[in-house]
Design a protein around this motif. Structure first.
Motif, PDB file in Angstrom:
ATOM      1  N   MET A   1       8.117  -5.527   1.235  1.00  0.00           N
ATOM      2  CA  MET A   1       6.734  -4.818   1.011  1.00  0.00           C
ATOM      3  C   MET A   1       6.910  -4.491  -0.431  1.00  0.00           C
ATOM      4  O   MET A   1       6.891  -3.209  -0.702  1.00  0.00           O
ATOM      5  N   GLN A   2       6.619  -5.045  -1.445  1.00  0.00           N
ATOM      6  CA  GLN A   2       6.704  -4.740  -2.687  1.00  0.00           C
ATOM      7  C   GLN A   2       5.430  -4.107  -3.285  1.00  0.00           C
ATOM      8  O   GLN A   2       4.305  -4.815  -2.838  1.00  0.00           O
ATOM      9  N   LEU A   3       5.379  -3.328  -3.976  1.00  0.00           N
ATOM     10  CA  LEU A   3       4.267  -2.785  -4.823  1.00  0.00           C
ATOM     11  C   LEU A   3       3.853  -3.992  -5.945  1.00  0.00           C
ATOM     12  O   LEU A   3       4.665  -4.000  -6.652  1.00  0.00           O
ATOM     13  N   SER A   4       2.395  -4.323  -5.892  1.00  0.00           N
ATOM     14  CA  SER A   4       2.159  -5.194  -7.001  1.00  0.00           C
ATOM     15  C   SER A   4       1.909  -4.819  -8.143  1.00  0.00           C
ATOM     16  O   SER A   4       1.827  -3.490  -8.172  1.00  0.00           O
ATOM     17  N   THR A   5       2.042  -5.581  -9.068  1.00  0.00           N
ATOM     18  CA  THR A   5       1.701  -5.001 -10.625  1.00  0.00           C
ATOM     19  C   THR A   5       0.502  -4.450 -10.651  1.00  0.00           C
ATOM     20  O   THR A   5       0.137  -3.452 -11.422  1.00  0.00           O
TER      21      THR A   5
ATOM     22  N   HIS B   1      -0.173   4.350   8.013  1.00  0.00           N
ATOM     23  CA  HIS B   1       0.510   3.731   7.228  1.00  0.00           C
ATOM     24  C   HIS B   1       0.813   2.213   7.858  1.00  0.00           C
ATOM     25  O   HIS B   1       0.103   2.101   8.893  1.00  0.00           O
ATOM     26  N   GLN B   2       1.813   1.617   7.430  1.00  0.00           N
ATOM     27  CA  GLN B   2       2.034   0.261   8.083  1.00  0.00           C
ATOM     28  C   GLN B   2       2.481   0.236   9.413  1.00  0.00           C
ATOM     29  O   GLN B   2       2.830  -0.690  10.135  1.00  0.00           O
ATOM     30  N   HIS B   3       2.637   1.362   9.994  1.00  0.00           N
ATOM     31  CA  HIS B   3       3.353   1.700  11.505  1.00  0.00           C
ATOM     32  C   HIS B   3       2.419   0.806  12.577  1.00  0.00           C
ATOM     33  O   HIS B   3       3.000   0.334  13.614  1.00  0.00           O
ATOM     34  N   LEU B   4       1.163   0.848  12.149  1.00  0.00           N
ATOM     35  CA  LEU B   4       0.250   0.117  13.352  1.00  0.00           C
ATOM     36  C   LEU B   4       0.752  -1.097  13.620  1.00  0.00           C
ATOM     37  O   LEU B   4       0.556  -1.746  14.563  1.00  0.00           O
ATOM     38  N   VAL B   5       1.299  -2.055  12.604  1.00  0.00           N
ATOM     39  CA  VAL B   5       1.584  -3.411  12.684  1.00  0.00           C
ATOM     40  C   VAL B   5       2.587  -3.504  13.676  1.00  0.00           C
ATOM     41  O   VAL B   5       2.813  -4.224  14.652  1.00  0.00           O
TER      42      VAL B   5
ATOM     43  N   TRP C   1      -5.623  -5.568   1.356  1.00  0.00           N
ATOM     44  CA  TRP C   1      -4.322  -5.298   1.163  1.00  0.00           C
ATOM     45  C   TRP C   1      -3.842  -5.332   2.762  1.00  0.00           C
ATOM     46  O   TRP C   1      -2.644  -5.670   2.863  1.00  0.00           O
ATOM     47  N   TRP C   2      -4.518  -4.750   3.789  1.00  0.00           N
ATOM     48  CA  TRP C   2      -4.057  -4.573   5.118  1.00  0.00           C
ATOM     49  C   TRP C   2      -3.948  -6.034   5.220  1.00  0.00           C
ATOM     50  O   TRP C   2      -2.899  -6.471   6.201  1.00  0.00           O
TER      51      TRP C   2
ATOM     52  N   GLU D   1      -0.082  -7.252   6.678  1.00  0.00           N
ATOM     53  CA  GLU D   1       0.099  -7.542   8.386  1.00  0.00           C
ATOM     54  C   GLU D   1       0.746  -9.110   8.328  1.00  0.00           C
ATOM     55  O   GLU D   1       1.426  -9.089   9.165  1.00  0.00           O
ATOM     56  N   ALA D   2       0.434  -9.848   7.319  1.00  0.00           N
ATOM     57  CA  ALA D   2       0.817 -11.116   7.188  1.00  0.00           C
ATOM     58  C   ALA D   2       2.312 -11.207   7.032  1.00  0.00           C
ATOM     59  O   ALA D   2       3.216 -11.962   7.615  1.00  0.00           O
ATOM     60  N   ASP D   3       2.562 -10.360   6.106  1.00  0.00           N
ATOM     61  CA  ASP D   3       4.286 -10.083   5.935  1.00  0.00           C
ATOM     62  C   ASP D   3       4.938  -9.779   6.990  1.00  0.00           C
ATOM     63  O   ASP D   3       6.032 -10.137   7.238  1.00  0.00           O
ATOM     64  N   PHE D   4       4.452  -8.753   7.756  1.00  0.00           N
ATOM     65  CA  PHE D   4       5.058  -8.167   8.777  1.00  0.00           C
ATOM     66  C   PHE D   4       5.135  -9.359   9.935  1.00  0.00           C
ATOM     67  O   PHE D   4       5.980  -9.356  10.618  1.00  0.00           O
ATOM     68  N   LEU D   5       4.055  -9.915  10.218  1.00  0.00           N
ATOM     69  CA  LEU D   5       4.176 -10.941  11.314  1.00  0.00           C
ATOM     70  C   LEU D   5       4.866 -12.071  10.874  1.00  0.00           C
ATOM     71  O   LEU D   5       5.796 -12.387  11.803  1.00  0.00           O
ATOM     72  N   SER D   6       5.299 -12.439   9.432  1.00  0.00           N
ATOM     73  CA  SER D   6       6.387 -13.588   9.357  1.00  0.00           C
ATOM     74  C   SER D   6       7.496 -12.971   9.564  1.00  0.00           C
ATOM     75  O   SER D   6       8.480 -13.813  10.133  1.00  0.00           O
ATOM     76  N   ALA D   7       7.822 -11.806   9.360  1.00  0.00           N
ATOM     77  CA  ALA D   7       9.185 -11.415   9.408  1.00  0.00           C
ATOM     78  C   ALA D   7       9.452 -11.130  11.044  1.00  0.00           C
ATOM     79  O   ALA D   7      10.520 -11.523  11.336  1.00  0.00           O
TER      80      ALA D   7
END
Length: 325
Positions: free
Chosen positions: A1-5, A98-102, A304-305, A309-315
């Motif tokens: 979960m990298q913070l974008s530029t 925060h991201q906890h809900l995913v 952003w959400w 969520e897509a990143d979490f689901l992929s992992a």
């Protein structure tokens, strides 16, 4: 979960602002003079502290409706999420998220994800810190991982099961080939810090305040920060990447309201919460807690959400976690 530029640039711009007017957007009529802001963790956790600062700042503005932080701990943030999800969409119940809900959704704690709410605003960004109790025999991340490899699944590690604090250690284990022994905590970071200091657990995520103030007396150890760069507040603590682990993990906190809340109410609260983020003293107060102020409005926050969520689901699918087993 990298913070974008882009987000980093936004944060830098905000930090450079001086105090501006704290008048919110055109007020809407709400059926309450004070809205309940549900924080789904205990009062000692980072989220409660951060939004306590918002409560104080908003109380000092001329916003016709103020906020009151109400902590509803339990189920790794799921209990408070369910209460907020079931609330009337009248603008009188807000949800600190925060991201906890995913991960809650992935693990079946809730049957809804972030899109069970209406996004209002992203507000802050806080990188995770890999911590340990002062009683452990190892003094750095290398020693910690070596101990975990010697005793797979045995080192007691405090997490809120199914929440981001759990997901952090799952990903760390996945990246390093080690397994931790999870000890469930219903409360937030504050409870886990207490567990580390008393020796109830060996490992756990700690907040910036603890990393800054409770290491000198030997009560805690901080092995790495899960950010792209070292924090100037704890410059002696290396990043995970410096320690050879390609992982960043940062909690971005924001505000949601129940599904179906009218747009004018969403926009009203977005402006109310935006006002403190444009005040230099407020930004500095949050920075002292190890938190960057990072504002996104309703539409950008929704975008952003979707990506998060897509990143979490992929992992989760790759690791076969929860509903993807």
């Amino acid at each position: 979960m990298q913070l974008s530029t882009t987000l980093k640039a936004t944060a830098a711009a905000i930090a450079a602002l001086v105090a501006v007017s704290t008048t919110p957007a055109q007020a809407v009529e709400l059926p309450c003079s004070t809205a309940k802001l549900i924080v789904p963790w205990g009062p000692g956790g980072g989220t409660a502290v951060i939004f306590g600062i918002f409560e104080k700042a908003i109380g000092a503005t001329d916003a016709p409706t103020k906020i009151k932080v109400v902590t509803v701990p339990g189920q790794g943030g799921g209990l408070g999420a369910k209460e907020a999800h079931a609330a009337k969409p009248d603008g009188c119940t807000l949800f600190a998220i925060h991201q906890h809900l995913v991960p809650n959704y992935i693990n079946g704690v809730t049957d809804f994800s972030w899109d069970g709410f209406e996004p209002v605003a992203m507000l802050t960004d806080t990188p995770e810190i890999i911590g340990a109790g002062g009683h452990v025999p190892y003094d750095d991340l290398e020693g910690m991982l070596a101990a975990a490899k010697e005793k797979p699944g045995e080192i007691p590690t405090g997490v809120s099961m199914g929440a981001t604090s759990h997901f952090l250690w799952i990903l760390l284990g996945y990246k390093t080939g080690v397994e931790f022994g999870y000890v469930p905590f219903q409360g937030g970071t504050g409870d886990r810090v207490t567990g580390l200091m008393t020796g109830a657990i060996d490992l756990g995520g700690i907040n910036m305040a603890a990393a800054r103030t409770q290491r000198d007396d030997g009560a805690l150890k901080a092995f790495a920060i899960a950010a792209d760069e070292r924090s100037p507040l704890i410059p002696d603590v290396p990043t995970l990447k410096e320690s050879g682990v390609d992982l960043t993990f940062s909690l971005t906190r924001g505000i949601m309201v129940p599904k179906g809340t009218p747009k004018e109410i969403i926009d009203y609260w977005a402006e109310v919460f935006k006002a403190p983020t444009q005040d230099a003293a407020f930004v500095e107060e949050q920075a002292a807690k190890g938190t960057a102020v990072l504002y996104l409005g309703p539409e950008d926050y929704a975008v952003w959400w979707k990506k998060t969520e897509a990143d979490f689901l992929s992992a989760a699918k790759e690791l076969q976690i929860g509903r993807f087993q």
